[in-house]
Design a protein around this motif. Structure first.
Motif, PDB file in Angstrom:
ATOM      1  N   LEU A  33       0.812  -1.216   0.000  1.00 43.12           N
ATOM      2  CA  LEU A  33       0.000   0.000   0.000  1.00 43.12           C
ATOM      3  C   LEU A  33       0.849   1.271   0.000  1.00 43.12           C
ATOM      4  CD1 LEU A  33      -3.074  -0.721   2.303  1.00 43.12           C
ATOM      5  CD2 LEU A  33      -3.021  -0.434  -0.177  1.00 43.12           C
ATOM      6  N   ASP A  34       2.094   1.179   0.479  1.00 47.28           N
ATOM      7  CA  ASP A  34       2.930   2.380   0.488  1.00 47.28           C
ATOM      8  C   ASP A  34       3.318   2.796  -0.923  1.00 47.28           C
ATOM      9  OD1 ASP A  34       4.359   0.006   0.276  1.00 47.28           O
ATOM     10  OD2 ASP A  34       6.221   0.981   0.925  1.00 47.28           O
ATOM     11  N   ASP A  35       3.227   1.838  -1.883  1.00 46.51           N
ATOM     12  CA  ASP A  35       3.521   2.176  -3.278  1.00 46.51           C
ATOM     13  C   ASP A  35       2.323   1.719  -4.103  1.00 46.51           C
ATOM     14  OD1 ASP A  35       4.622   2.909  -5.627  1.00 46.51           O
ATOM     15  OD2 ASP A  35       6.102   1.287  -5.705  1.00 46.51           O
ATOM     16  N   HIS A  36       1.226   2.480  -3.973  1.00 51.15           N
ATOM     17  CA  HIS A  36      -0.077   2.053  -4.478  1.00 51.15           C
ATOM     18  C   HIS A  36      -0.429   2.883  -5.713  1.00 51.15           C
ATOM     19  CE1 HIS A  36      -4.224   0.578  -4.106  1.00 51.15           C
ATOM     20  NE2 HIS A  36      -4.649   1.814  -4.205  1.00 51.15           N
ATOM     21  N   PHE A  37      -0.175   2.353  -6.885  1.00 47.08           N
ATOM     22  CA  PHE A  37      -0.480   3.052  -8.137  1.00 47.08           C
ATOM     23  C   PHE A  37       0.060   4.489  -8.105  1.00 47.08           C
ATOM     24  CE2 PHE A  37      -3.539  -0.305  -7.589  1.00 47.08           C
ATOM     25  CZ  PHE A  37      -3.506  -0.950  -8.816  1.00 47.08           C
ATOM     26  N   GLY A  38       1.312   4.608  -7.676  1.00 35.61           N
ATOM     27  CA  GLY A  38       1.940   5.920  -7.665  1.00 35.61           C
ATOM     28  C   GLY A  38       1.572   6.776  -6.481  1.00 35.61           C
ATOM     29  N   GLU A  39       0.921   6.204  -5.479  1.00 35.38           N
ATOM     30  CA  GLU A  39       0.624   7.001  -4.285  1.00 35.38           C
ATOM     31  C   GLU A  39       0.886   6.190  -3.024  1.00 35.38           C
ATOM     32  OE1 GLU A  39      -3.141   9.134  -4.294  1.00 35.38           O
ATOM     33  OE2 GLU A  39      -2.803   9.632  -6.405  1.00 35.38           O
ATOM     34  N   ASP A  40       0.966   6.903  -1.938  1.00 36.60           N
ATOM     35  CA  ASP A  40       1.126   6.238  -0.647  1.00 36.60           C
ATOM     36  C   ASP A  40      -0.255   6.083  -0.023  1.00 36.60           C
ATOM     37  OD1 ASP A  40       1.567   5.448   1.924  1.00 36.60           O
ATOM     38  OD2 ASP A  40       3.108   6.949   2.365  1.00 36.60           O
ATOM     39  N   ALA A  41      -0.713   4.845   0.108  1.00 35.86           N
ATOM     40  CA  ALA A  41      -2.022   4.590   0.708  1.00 35.86           C
ATOM     41  C   ALA A  41      -1.856   3.743   1.966  1.00 35.86           C
ATOM     42  CB  ALA A  41      -2.936   3.883  -0.298  1.00 35.86           C
ATOM     43  N   SER A  42      -0.694   3.868   2.608  1.00 35.92           N
ATOM     44  CA  SER A  42      -0.375   2.963   3.718  1.00 35.92           C
ATOM     45  C   SER A  42      -1.350   3.101   4.876  1.00 35.92           C
ATOM     46  CB  SER A  42       1.057   3.223   4.189  1.00 35.92           C
ATOM     47  OG  SER A  42       1.204   4.599   4.480  1.00 35.92           O
TER      48      SER A  42
END
Lengths: 131, 385
Positions: B282-291
């Motif tokens: 999740l920290d590298d989620h389609f170019g975003e951080d969603a952690s």
């Protein structure tokens, strides 16, 4: 003195965060107490509107999603609308500590490639609150 | 005056054959219209026309059913026994035809024309059957919904399309045959299908008289319609097996954490292993951080796994069930998605209200339900805000 008191209270409240547990003013005070210096809205504006290179390539700026005018609604890269960031038009902003912390952590990481410092957070909220 | 017309009438009647009865003519033109509508909506227009397509298809099948009954209970020229050619007769006709012109004119269907009639009727029935199978397996609607699995969607839709191409070819041949025969015999066959009459000529091959039984035919057609309708209603009412979890039952944590940046993607759009791979990064989620905090992440992963594509029998689940978990890709980057959307104007995805191809909910009103029914597509208008 006052500031030193607020921060522990704020942190104590953070884990079981309830919506509406804080306010932009309280957050500014808490973050600047943590950094030890007064907020500079102009720095917050520069950070928010500026283009950065350290983060992920698709999100060079906070304005990518939140637009150059935080009194207007933005749009995520996924098409989902984002409500305005300025508390003057969207009173729900900066009222939930855990929510604010989560999004600062994610969005600063996406845009800057690192977390924002307490000083930067205070600057940004101070600028957004001044609009 | 009186006398004259009385004398003329029998002569005029004698000079013409009453070939196509009124039901047969109505049948012919209604079938032509419904098949045309079905072909146009199926081949040229997008999925939002599906209702008209289904209506036209159902009408065509009912018409053919009635025509088959009429083939046993209608007047002479409507009956199968009159025109279904035996192989010998067909060979003889072809030989004659190739050698020059057949000496005698068939007033009803000639053997080749009769073959065409049979082929067209069978093609319509085949289209109805495969259409129903596609509707049942793929869209989980109609009488076959609980009988055919969604994994067969591709097979039924391809067979349906192939039959549609075949019937298109048959129609072209049929029109060619009509034009050719009309020229050869110096009579307008299409007009005969409107008026029902052909002029009598010497040497015509006429059919022996057969009485029509319209009441019997109507009763049989009604009985077929009633029993068919009852079966369809009974089968369609059965509850689906393994439907996707309803959006109203999504846990709050999923809506809070996974619908902040985008629509809540339905868990049945991916396999369990694909969700686990996505949740692990999740920290590298389609170019975003969603952690997320670990325990929140684990809670969401468990729910996604329990409701993933493997647990659901519907079309989207079967489309992306076998997606390889790594690398984690967005569905619009898969060949399945691109094939489904190849006729969608790429400019639509750039509209402000859509913005991203992954914003399925902008066009699919039922996206969060996991159904993606062609009945629920509406492209947002370019907004002027």
């Amino acid at each position: 003195m006052k500031k030193a008191l607020i921060l522990p209270v704020l942190l104590a409240m953070a884990p079981p965060a309830l919506a509406g547990d804080t306010s932009p003013g309280a957050l500014i005070e808490a973050y600047s107490a943590q950094s030890g210096s007064a907020p500079v809205p102009e720095n917050g504006k520069a950070l928010f509107l500026g283009k950065h290179v350290g983060g992920k390539p698709d999100t060079p700026s906070c304005a990518t999603c939140h637009t150059n005018d935080p009194r207007k609604g933005g749009q995520a890269r996924t098409g989902k609308p984002i409500d305005p960031m300025a508390p003057s038009v969207n009173p729900k902003r900066f009222t939930d500590t855990r929510f604010v912390e989560k999004w600062f952590r994610r969005n600063c990481n996406s845009v800057l490639g690192r977390e924002c410092s307490a000083q930067e957070k205070a600057d940004i909220i101070a600028w957004l609150s001044s609009l | 005056m009186m006398n004259q017309s009385q004398i003329l009438a029998p002569d005029a009647r004698a000079a013409r054959h009453q070939v196509w009865d009124v039901f047969l003519r109505l049948f012919h033109w209604s079938l032509a219209a419904s098949v045309t509508v079905a072909l146009v909506t199926g081949f040229l227009l997008d999925a939002s026309w599906v209702r008209l397509h289904l209506g036209a298809g159902i009408l065509a099948v009912i018409l053919v059913m009635a025509r088959i009954v009429w083939g046993f209970a209608g007047p002479a020229y409507a009956r199968f026994e009159q025109f279904l050619p035996r192989p010998g007769a067909l060979r003889a006709y072809l030989r004659e035809h190739l050698a020059g012109a057949p000496r005698r004119r068939h007033v009803g269907h000639n053997p080749l024309g009769a073959l065409m009639v049979v082929a067209l009727l069978l093609a319509v029935l085949g289209l109805g059957a495969t259409g129903l199978a596609y509707l049942g397996g793929g869209l989980k609607t109609g009488p076959l919904a609980t009988i055919l699995p969604a994994t067969q969607t591709g097979f039924w839709s391809e067979t349906h399309e192939a039959l549609a191409a075949i019937i298109l070819g048959l129609i072209v041949l049929h029109l060619g045959g009509v034009i050719h025969e009309s020229r050869r015999c110096g009579e307008n066959l299409a007009r005969a299908m409107v008026t029902g009459c052909k002029e009598a000529r010497s040497g015509d091959l006429v059919a022996p008289h057969r009485p029509a039984r319209p009441i019997l035919a109507a009763a049989v057609v009604l009985a077929l319609l009633a029993s068919g309708g009852a079966a369809v209603v009974a089968l369609s009412g059965r509850p689906l097996q393994d439907p996707p979890v309803a959006a109203a039952e999504f846990p709050a944590v999923y809506a809070d954490e996974c619908a902040a940046c985008h629509m809540a993607y339905h868990p049945a759009l991916r396999s369990a292993s694909s969700w686990q791979a996505l949740m692990a990064r999740l920290d590298d989620h389609f170019g975003e951080d969603a952690s997320l905090p670990d325990e929140t992440g684990a809670e969401i992963t468990a729910w996604l796994t329990a409701n993933s594509a493997e647990t659901v029998d519907n079309r989207p689940a079967s489309l992306w069930r076998d997606l390889s978990p790594l690398p984690v890709v967005a569905l619009p980057d898969t060949p399945q998605w691109q094939e489904l959307h190849e006729n969608v104007d790429p400019a639509l995805f750039k509209r402000r209200a859509v913005y991203s191809r992954s914003n399925c909910a902008a066009c699919h009103r039922d996206a969060e339900s996991g159904w993606f029914s062609p009945f629920a597509i509406s492209i947002p208008k370019e907004n002027t805000q």
